[in-house]
Design an enzyme around this catalytic site. Structure first.
Site, PDB file in Angstrom:
ATOM      1  N   ASP A 191       0.934  -1.274   0.078  1.00 49.64           N
ATOM      2  CA  ASP A 191       0.058  -0.050   0.288  1.00 49.64           C
ATOM      3  C   ASP A 191       1.012   1.206   0.021  1.00 49.64           C
ATOM      4  OD1 ASP A 191      -2.150   1.874   0.125  1.00 49.64           O
ATOM      5  OD2 ASP A 191      -2.714   1.138   2.124  1.00 49.64           O
ATOM      6  N   ARG A 221       4.375   2.976   2.803  1.00 53.55           N
ATOM      7  CA  ARG A 221       4.955   1.686   3.366  1.00 53.55           C
ATOM      8  C   ARG A 221       6.284   1.470   2.918  1.00 53.55           C
ATOM      9  NH1 ARG A 221       0.643   2.847   5.897  1.00 53.55           N
ATOM     10  NH2 ARG A 221      -1.383   2.233   5.125  1.00 53.55           N
ATOM     11  N   ARG A 247      -4.811  12.514   0.517  1.00 50.89           N
ATOM     12  CA  ARG A 247      -4.620  11.166  -0.426  1.00 50.89           C
ATOM     13  C   ARG A 247      -5.343  11.221  -1.757  1.00 50.89           C
ATOM     14  NH1 ARG A 247      -7.123   6.523   3.250  1.00 50.89           N
ATOM     15  NH2 ARG A 247      -5.973   5.170   1.668  1.00 50.89           N
ATOM     16  N   LYS A 261      -8.806   3.015  -6.354  1.00 55.59           N
ATOM     17  CA  LYS A 261      -9.477   2.844  -4.717  1.00 55.59           C
ATOM     18  C   LYS A 261     -10.125   4.054  -4.401  1.00 55.59           C
ATOM     19  CE  LYS A 261      -5.436   3.379  -1.862  1.00 55.59           C
ATOM     20  NZ  LYS A 261      -4.377   2.740  -1.060  1.00 55.59           N
ATOM     21  N   HIS A 262     -11.304   4.124  -3.876  1.00 50.46           N
ATOM     22  CA  HIS A 262     -11.927   2.875  -3.171  1.00 50.46           C
ATOM     23  C   HIS A 262     -13.255   2.942  -3.794  1.00 50.46           C
ATOM     24  CE1 HIS A 262      -9.116   4.601  -0.145  1.00 50.46           C
ATOM     25  NE2 HIS A 262      -8.959   3.155   0.434  1.00 50.46           N
ATOM     26  N   HIS A 310     -12.461   2.335   8.401  1.00 48.63           N
ATOM     27  CA  HIS A 310     -11.860   1.473   9.548  1.00 48.63           C
ATOM     28  C   HIS A 310     -12.612   1.117  10.725  1.00 48.63           C
ATOM     29  CE1 HIS A 310      -8.280   2.824   6.976  1.00 48.63           C
ATOM     30  NE2 HIS A 310      -7.900   1.746   7.395  1.00 48.63           N
ATOM     31  N   ASP A 367     -10.830  -3.772   0.329  1.00 48.06           N
ATOM     32  CA  ASP A 367      -9.969  -3.355   1.139  1.00 48.06           C
ATOM     33  C   ASP A 367      -9.848  -4.176   2.240  1.00 48.06           C
ATOM     34  OD1 ASP A 367      -8.786  -1.167   2.464  1.00 48.06           O
ATOM     35  OD2 ASP A 367     -10.529   0.205   2.192  1.00 48.06           O
TER      36      ASP A 367
END
Length: 525
Positions: A71, A79, A141, A171-172, A184, A256
């Site tokens: 990701d 990451r 983002r 995404k998403h 989340h 996801d």
């Protein structure tokens, strides 16, 4: 009833689990030999590009065509560079510049780094239209708030990344931009009608499909215009009816994180996995939290049991596994043809000789171009000639960004202007203060004051602290490293992101100088 006895292998083929460690655990290597289709890397798996290359070589020794995903949005969500912060500005910065050639160049640059380390799938770009400034999870983002802008930059990013042999993932789906809830933690509801969704949320995904995107990630969102009951990840009407049949997407559909509360709270880990596959998803992303063999066994067995009970058709499972293998074949062929995988393939048990990435040259140049300066009559003169006092007001962490990724202006500015002092304050630090301005100004004296914030408009305590401080020091410099909604301070500097590149660019502007090799030296140390 099943036609054959290969259901466990088929079930393993559609999983993309995470794991703990910077080398491949025994259970992952064993599963790869038995049919596991892919793995997902997180920040915990990354130390250096050389180490990642050695890790991916271990994985491919068991299954050459394994999908290795990460990701890496090359922005606040990173990451691959999580230990030091991304050396690229992120999507909002690229959207603010609005140069699609630059966006493509940044993505190609990133793709080359990922491919060299043996990564084949990137869970990026974020193609959400961030038209709700209160969105707690998307924000910087996204490329921006306009669907056409997001569409053209998303397409450019996808083409650039895939030219380097790394599969992109828009995404998403069908769009997480106009939400005030983080999936989340709960299930956002997108309450617009189909006409509005077609005009805004779906525009970037249509462009992504036209650009040849190899995969699309689902959002854990309820969209009543298509399905009033099930989140998109679990909805056949959305994944098969809308994405496959109406929009004509033929690539890989990836969920996801299946352990996210947006689907797990109501349906459970196993239930959400089976429902997602039945709805039309092809690969299950898991392991952000459940990064162990036991969790992988639970999901594999749940998929097998669902086929045997008739809840999930064997035909649907075989179709999903076929799409996984098709993507794996594309990445294997593409990276081999371009030579991008040569370095990662060459490493083994010996220490790999791969230069540590010290910073993206094109990324740092983009971060400088993304800066926007607004001044008032109280604006201090730049460049600063006296070391300033920097106060960074830190909001609660965004779970997608992670707590481990550094951000801010104080550190790079102290390298350019020795003698600079800096502190970081959060809501708890100011909670008991009868005079927040006094707490913020402590230690500043008459020196220039730099106030650094992220999404000040979303955090009342930050807005209140800024107002109180600026009433005393109207000449203060305000550096907004989130979405710039309002302008304040004697000089307002919007970086359009909080990456290492953004912080470096802001520091260079304030100091009137730069040290282009400093980040490379620091990372190589």
């Amino acid at each position: 009833m099943p036609k054959s006895g290969d259901l466990p292998e088929l079930a393993a083929a559609v999983l993309q689990p995470g794991f703990v460690g910077t080398t491949a655990p025994d259970w992952v290597r064993r599963w790869l030999a038995e049919g596991l289709g892919g793995v997902a890397l997180f920040a915990r798996n990354v130390e250096t590009p050389a180490q990642v290359a050695a890790l991916t070589a271990q994985l491919r020794a068991e299954r050459p065509e394994v999908i290795v995903a990460i990701d890496e949005e090359a922005g606040d969500v990173t990451r691959f560079e999580s230990r030091h912060g991304s050396s690229r500005p992120g999507n909002l910065g690229l959207g603010a510049i609005d140069d699609v050639e630059l966006t493509g160049a940044v993505a190609r640059d990133l793709g080359a780094d990922l491919a060299q380390a043996g990564i084949t799938l990137d869970y990026a770009p974020d193609t959400d239209v961030n038209n709700n400034p209160d969105n707690p999870i998307i924000g910087v983002r996204a490329f921006g708030a306009e669907p056409a802008l997001v569409a053209r930059h998303g397409a450019a990013w996808i083409r650039g990344l895939q030219e380097s042999g790394v599969a992109a993932c828009a995404k998403h789906f069908p769009g997480h931009g106009d939400t005030a809830v983080d999936s989340h933690h709960d299930v956002p509801v997108i309450g617009h009608d189909r006409a509005r969704l077609d005009d805004i949320e779906l525009v970037p995904f249509k462009a992504a499909i036209a650009a040849g995107v190899r995969s699309i990630m689902t959002g854990h969102l309820i969209v009543p215009a298509y399905d009033a009951e099930l989140p998109a990840t679990l909805s056949r009407r959305i994944l098969t009816g809308l994405l496959r049949e109406e929009l004509g997407f033929e690539g890989l559909i990836i969920t996801d994180g299946i352990e996210m509360q947006g689907v797990r709270r109501k349906y459970g880990l196993e239930g959400a996995t089976v429902r997602a596959l039945a709805a039309g998803a092809d690969a299950i992303c898991v392991g952000g939290d459940h990064a162990d063999e036991h969790s992988a066994v639970r999901l594999r067995d749940a998929i097998v049991d669902a086929v045997r009970s008739g809840q999930l058709s064997e035909e649907r499972l075989r179709d999903a596994a076929t799409r996984v293998r098709a993507l794996a074949s594309w990445t294997l062929t593409t990276q081999t043809a371009t030579g991008a995988r040569a370095v990662a393939d060459a490493v083994g048990a010996a220490e790999p000789e791969i230069a540590v990435i010290g910073g993206s040259v094109v990324g740092q140049a983009a971060a400088r171009r993304a800066l926007k300066v607004t001044t008032t009559v109280a604006a201090p003169e730049l460049p600063l000639t006296v070391p300033p006092h920097v106060v960074e007001l830190a909001p609660p962490r965004n779970i997608a960004i992670g707590a481990e990724t550094p951000w801010g202006v104080g550190t790079p500015l102290s390298e350019l202007l020795p003698g600079t002092t800096s502190i970081r304050l959060d809501a708890d630090d100011l909670k008991g203060a009868t005079d927040p301005a006094a707490a913020i100004l402590a230690g500043a004296g008459a020196r220039p004051l730099v106030l650094v914030v992220r999404d000040a408009h979303r955090h009342p305590w930050v807005a209140d602290a800024l107002a109180a401080t600026l009433a005393v020091r109207p000449d203060a410099i305000v550096v907004e490293m989130g979405v710039p909604v309002s302008v304040s301070g004697g000089l307002h500097l919007a970086t359009h992101g909080a990456t290492r590149a953004c912080g470096q660019a802001a520091a260079e502007l304030l100091a009137g100088t730069s040290v282009p090799d400093r980040s490379r030296q620091a990372l190589a140390a």
